[in-house]
Design an enzyme around this catalytic site. Structure first.
Site, PDB file in Angstrom:
ATOM      1  N   GLU A 244      45.682  24.000  82.267  1.00 53.58           N
ATOM      2  CA  GLU A 244      44.751  24.649  83.195  1.00 53.58           C
ATOM      3  C   GLU A 244      45.239  25.989  83.743  1.00 53.58           C
ATOM      4  OE1 GLU A 244      42.644  20.739  85.109  1.00 53.58           O
ATOM      5  OE2 GLU A 244      44.560  21.316  85.941  1.00 53.58           O
TER       6      GLU A 244
HETATM    7  C1  TNX Z   1      43.177  17.645  85.437  1.00 52.90           C
HETATM    8  S1  TNX Z   1      44.617  16.639  83.228  1.00 52.90           S
HETATM    9  C2  TNX Z   1      44.499  17.995  85.627  1.00 52.90           C
HETATM   10  C3  TNX Z   1      45.155  17.714  86.896  1.00 52.90           C
HETATM   11  C4  TNX Z   1      44.254  16.981  87.847  1.00 52.90           C
HETATM   12  C5  TNX Z   1      43.416  15.987  87.105  1.00 52.90           C
HETATM   13  C6  TNX Z   1      42.559  15.130  87.969  1.00 52.90           C
HETATM   14  C7  TNX Z   1      45.523  17.812  83.511  1.00 52.90           C
HETATM   15  C8  TNX Z   1      46.531  18.101  82.521  1.00 52.90           C
HETATM   16  N1  TNX Z   1      45.317  18.483  84.646  1.00 52.90           N
HETATM   17  O1  TNX Z   1      45.625  18.908  87.459  1.00 52.90           O
HETATM   18  O2  TNX Z   1      45.025  16.347  88.801  1.00 52.90           O
HETATM   19  O3  TNX Z   1      42.594  16.711  86.211  1.00 52.90           O
HETATM   20  O4  TNX Z   1      41.916  14.141  87.232  1.00 52.90           O
END
Ligand code: TNX
Length: 499
Positions: free
Chosen positions: A305
């Site tokens: 992300e």
């Molecule tokens: C996505 S999955 C994220 C996290 C969040 C999560 C909540 C991923 C690698 N990153 O930063 O906590 O969704 O479900």
């Protein structure tokens, strides 16, 4: 009779009759099964109020024999007849004891175990769960309680998400301000905290005694707002764009401000300064200390992300940080986005896309294999332990899916990422993100019973998978979990009254 075993063993042959555990029973250790004897002894003391004598004498009827074998694997054999015998190497003995634990039943004040012959070994080498201690800090006792639960289901890796925008949870001697200035808060005003190095060693040792390897994650280059509270020179100013404004509005949470703790759960606004020497000095210090304290092979460097980071910068960062991790003697693990870069040879990718992934997710995930690595599958629509069970469930999120027990159970790892060589699948992991969690009871609510579904996918053969069989067995485990004081959700579609 249903044998309440999860994950289902490779081979189970039941016979009529039962072994009755008498107060005179002894634990007989053969060829040095001492560690397993103490695990079994604690378990019987806790569950049945019996503390059998441990001996190396010849076994007699009514005894429990633990036989250490020289093998170097997780397989075991369990025979329950006029005496009980478990044979395996270290981990195998531990798993045989976990199987026995699921079979123990109390009836009119006496404890018995159905006669059975079991031969068992896991499908996948990596069977993981992840706990997010960055969004909500959980103390050492809670992490140990989490290890108790996970290891009882034969999970063997504990991924700890140690850092994120909201807090830095592991003391780093060379960068003491991280925990001094960036650990004080969690999401939504919950208390913060951090682990000292001794705390962390205590967690690692407890995990090892439960045959779990700790995989520490330092999430980079995004999810790094907290670093700026301690070392502002290392991070960029928070990104603000239309997408992040819309996210902040829909969450009803303000955007992060530089130098102030972030207590919302928006993502994608932070980055370390990718091209600065000071950043790489910082990363060498931090990752060096994390590598040094970690006995396991893996070091997770995040990579998810990075919504505000230009793609070329992101790729350059990933290439360099995975190389640094290898230089520090560890195998890098990264979320699948990092597959856009030329990752270091052997880097493990952790797939968190949906069970109908986009072409980009597929391509990025396959890259790890092209570079000699393997893949851990955490499809967010199936394996995410932080998703709600129903739209109304009070805990959890639902951005990926609403995941009831059948959805958590009914998927096949080989079918998730098209074109991925099944031999390249290292295993699966159930991440438990902690935006909505405050207590161990909250953890239990999302963990039980869905973690049992994941445990079966990770351990049992694909051909053994059967929802009706699983639902009958999981119902029978309710009393076992209750007896341990492990709460959790008890979905209405399961009959929890089966003995
Ligand atoms: C996505 S999955 C994220 C996290 C969040 C999560 C909540 C991923 C690698 N990153 O930063 O906590 O969704 O479900």
């Amino acid at each position: 009779m249903v044998l309440t075993l999860i994950p289902l063993p490779s081979s189970v042959t039941a016979a009529p009759g039962a072994f009755v555990l008498s107060p005179a029973a002894r634990i007989v250790i053969v060829d040095g099964a001492d560690a397993a004897a103490s695990v079994l002894s604690d378990l019987l003391a806790h569950r049945c109020g019996l503390r059998p004598e441990v001996t190396t004498d010849d076994p007699a009827a009514g005894d429990i024999v633990l036989r250490a074998t020289g093998a170097d694997d997780e397989a075991y054999r369990l025979e329950v007849a006029e005496r009980i015998e478990i044979a395996g190497a270290d981990a195998g003995l531990f798993y045989g004891i976990q199987t026995l634990r699921q079979l123990l039943r109390e009836d009119a004040g006496s404890w018995s175990i159905p006669q059975v012959s079991i031969v068992d070994a896991p499908r996948f080498a990596y069977r993981g769960v992840m706990l997010d201690v960055a969004r909500t800090f959980f103390d050492v006792a809670t992490v140990k309680a989490f290890i108790d639960r996970a290891s009882s289901l034969k999970f063997n890796h504990l991924h700890l998400h140690l850092t994120d925008d909201q807090g830095w949870r592991l003391h780093i001697d060379s960068r003491p301000l991280l925990t001094e200035k960036a650990s004080g808060t969690s999401v939504l005003g919950r208390p913060g905290g951090f682990y000292t190095k001794d705390d962390f060693r205590e967690i690692i040792a407890y995990a090892a005694a439960h045959h779990m390897v700790v995989v520490p994650e330092i999430d980079l280059p995004g999810h790094t707002h907290a670093i700026g509270l301690a070392y502002p020179d290392v991070v960029e100013a928070p990104v603000m764009n239309d997408m992040l404004l819309a996210q902040s509005e829909s969450l009803g949470q303000p955007l992060p401000a530089a130098g102030e703790p972030y207590q919302g759960w928006g993502v994608g606004h932070s980055s370390v300064r990718i091209h600065e020497d000071a950043t790489w000095d910082f990363l060498r210090d931090v990752l060096g200390e994390v590598a040094e304290i970690t006995p396991g092979d893996y070091l997770h460097i995040g990579g998810d992300e990075c919504l505000g980071t230009p793609p070329a910068d992101f790729d350059a960062f990933v290439e360099r940080v995975t190389a640094l991790t290898v230089e520090l003697g560890k195998t890098p693990v990264a979320w699948h986005e990092a597959g856009s870069a030329v990752v270091a040879e052997g880097t493990v990718g952790q797939f968190w896309g949906s069970d109908t992934p986009s072409d980009e997710h597929i391509e990025h995930t396959r890259r790890f294999v092209e570079r000699g690595g393997s893949v851990i599958l955490s499809p967010s629509t199936r394996a995410y332990l932080d998703m709600k069970y129903t739209p109304e469930f009070p805990l959890g999120l639902s951005w990926a899916a609403v995941i009831d027990l059948e959805t958590a159970y009914s998927w096949e790892p080989d079918a998730i990422v098209p074109g991925l060589d099944p031999a390249a699948i290292l295993g699966i992991e159930g991440p438990l993100w902690a935006e909505t969690l405050a207590t161990l009871d909250d953890i239990d609510q999302l963990f039980f019973p869905r973690a049992a579904a994941l445990a079966e996918i990770a351990w049992s053969s694909a051909s053994a998978k059967d929802w009706n069989s699983f639902r009958a067995r999981v119902g029978g485990l309710g009393p076992v979990w209750d007896a341990e004081g492990w709460g959790g959700h008890r979905p209405a579609e399961i009959d929890w009254s089966t003995p």
